[in-house]
Scaffold this motif. Structure first.
Motif: not given
Length: 519
Positions: A88-89, A77-82, A125-132, A193-201
């Motif tokens: 971030v993930t 998982s991950g989430f948008l910050i802009s 930690l990692a920051v990724i860039q989605l399509e604008k 509670r978090i599970r496998a696949g929640n990483s980065g959420g």
């Protein structure tokens, strides 16, 4: 065909079996505030958390200690910050992947592409860039995050596209935490509670503001961990600007034996172009030392990250590693020349010492018919290159080599190391590869040897099989028997290596990497 690839058969006989002590909360692959101007619109509220939460699929080749290398897709998982698509993930979700696919808010009808901008294996930690585009995004909580704060873990556990949220409270507001895949100074412990696949959420408060990044969970101890907001804010601008922080570019996990002995840092994957990649570190390597410090002794990344913190990631760092696929130790610098082979493992499961240097001098021996060649230790003065006639009357190009050729060739002599290579054109060969292995098995069993392993053998030039034997004779010698057809089917070759001491084992590696015939 590289020698490394040809050494794979010896590695299977001498290989290291590894087991991970713990796992992160990413679904295993089958293994700060944004800078001004980077997000101008207001962040989402609690009711819109789903819209700014993303699911990430990392596709690529990963190497597992238990399953070896495989191409697969792992989800986190991950989430948008802009509003322009910065997200971030966790490092362990994305680093080393060949491609990234992203879905937002549980909507799988639109697949978004993404690229990694910056990452940190120590901070996970990692920051990724989605399509604008114009995306909903989170804001960070301001002020303190005290114990008992209501928190919610959001994401896509178990790889399911269905969005989920779980509720809990902060049970430990700010603590240091070392795990097998990170070493953090600021962690929030909570019971959402978090599970496998929640990483980065995201971990959010009751206003939908970010308090941390979920990265690990332990159901047995009901422990759920998030990287503290303050830890993230301290490095987020560097990651956005494409700078890796506390990182050599690996996706790693500290490994321990079932008895609790630390083995090192297992490399699941490596980021292309990273310092680790340029140094020749590869997926499937086990990092054992860096700057003379043993890694993973306590089953965590703590020592690895302490070395990086002490010296910096741009420094020339000495590193030692074990490449289990080859059964060979490597050493060399990161941020310098690539690592080089230095020794072969002393025995199955060995992790240190007792091995002959890869710098030992070798010489190439050619048989009398100039049909067969193989490398042997230069100090092995006894060599027999005459044509050998087998009991069925077939003639074979032949090489025997040993420190004492007479002792090696005598019946039931297990106290002297040596090698034998026999080859003949397939059209005239009196024994097929499987017959060589069968005859050897009968004789070795009669001599009290115990078969330790067997497997197919393929090095790109030959295809066949091998068996590996231990406990031969009073000396407890080890014996490798291999027989194969050439890849083009033109000849049959049989090779035997007898080792008595730990130093002799390096010969197996060199012989397997050098034998060749031509008819």
């Amino acid at each position: 065909m590289t020698t490394h690839r040809r050494r794979a058969a010896a590695a299977a006989a001498l290989g290291l079996t590894l087991a991970a002590a713990l796992s992160s909360c990413a679904l295993p692959a089958l293994p700060g505030l944004p800078a001004a101007g980077r997000g101008d619109s207001d962040g989402v509220g609690f009711d819109d958390v789903q819209s700014a939460t993303i699911q990430i699929e990392a596709v690529g080749t990963f190497v597992s200690p238990e399953e070896g290398g495989y191409e697969a897709a792992g989800r986190g998982s991950g989430f948008l910050i802009s509003d322009d698509g910065l997200a971030v993930t966790n490092n362990h979700v994305v680093v080393g992947a060949g491609t990234l696919k992203v879905w937002r808010g549980g909507d799988t009808s639109e697949t978004l592409n993404a690229k990694v901008l910056g990452s940190s294996e120590c901070l996970d930690l990692a920051v990724i860039q989605l399509e604008k585009d114009d995306y909903p995004h989170f804001d960070w909580r301001k002020g303190k995050i005290p114990t008992a704060t209501d928190v919610y873990a959001a994401g896509f556990p178990l790889g399911d596209p269905e969005f989920t949220m779980t509720r809990g409270i902060v049970s430990k507001a700010d603590t240091a935490m070392d795990t097998p895949w990170a070493s953090l100074s600021h962690v929030i412990e909570h019971d959402a509670r978090i599970r496998a696949g929640n990483s980065g959420g995201p971990l959010v408060d009751d206003a939908g503001k970010l308090v941390g990044v979920n990265y690990a969970g332990n159901d047995q101890h009901d422990q759920n961990l998030a990287i503290h907001r303050d830890e993230v804010q301290g490095v987020i601008d560097q990651l956005i600007d494409g700078e890796n922080v506390m990182s050599l570019g690996i996706n790693g996990t500290a490994l321990m034996t079932e008895e609790g002995e630390g083995l090192g840092i297992w490399v699941n994957s490596v980021a292309s172009g990273s310092a680790a990649d340029k140094a020749g570190i590869a997926a499937g390597d086990l990092l054992t030392k860096m700057e003379g410090v043993s890694l993973g002794a306590d089953g965590t990344m703590a020592d690895y990250c302490s070395v990086l913190e002490t010296h910096g990631t741009d420094a020339t760092l000495s590193v030692e590693l074990f490449r289990s696929g080859e059964g060979i130790y490597y050493a060399g610098p990161v941020n310098g020349d690539a690592v080089e082979a230095v020794s072969v493992a002393q025995e199955a499961g060995a992790t240190d010492g007792g091995a002959q240097s890869a710098d030992t001098e070798y010489s190439t021996v050619v048989d009398d018919t100039e049909s067969v060649a193989v490398d042997v230790p230069a100090h092995w003065s006894g060599v027999d290159t005459s044509v050998w006639t087998d009991p069925a009357g077939g003639e074979w190009a032949h090489i025997d080599a040993s420190p004492d050729i007479a002792a090696f060739q005598s019946a039931d002599s297990w106290s002297t190391p040596g090698i034998s290579v026999m080859a003949a054109p397939a059209a005239t060969a009196t024994y097929a590869p499987e017959e060589w292995l069968s005859m050897a098995a009968q004789q070795l069993t009669q001599s009290g040897c115990t078969q330790a392993s067997e497997d197919v053998y393929s090095d790109g030039l030959h295809d066949g099989a091998y068996t590996y034997w231990t406990g031969c004779g009073e000396a407890g010698a080890q014996y490798l028997m291999l027989s194969a057809y050439s890849a083009d089917g033109s000849y049959v070759i049989a090779l035997a290596v007898q080792s008595v001491t730990e130093e002799d084992l390096a010969t197996i590696d060199r012989v397997l990497g050098s034998f060749i015939a031509s008819f």
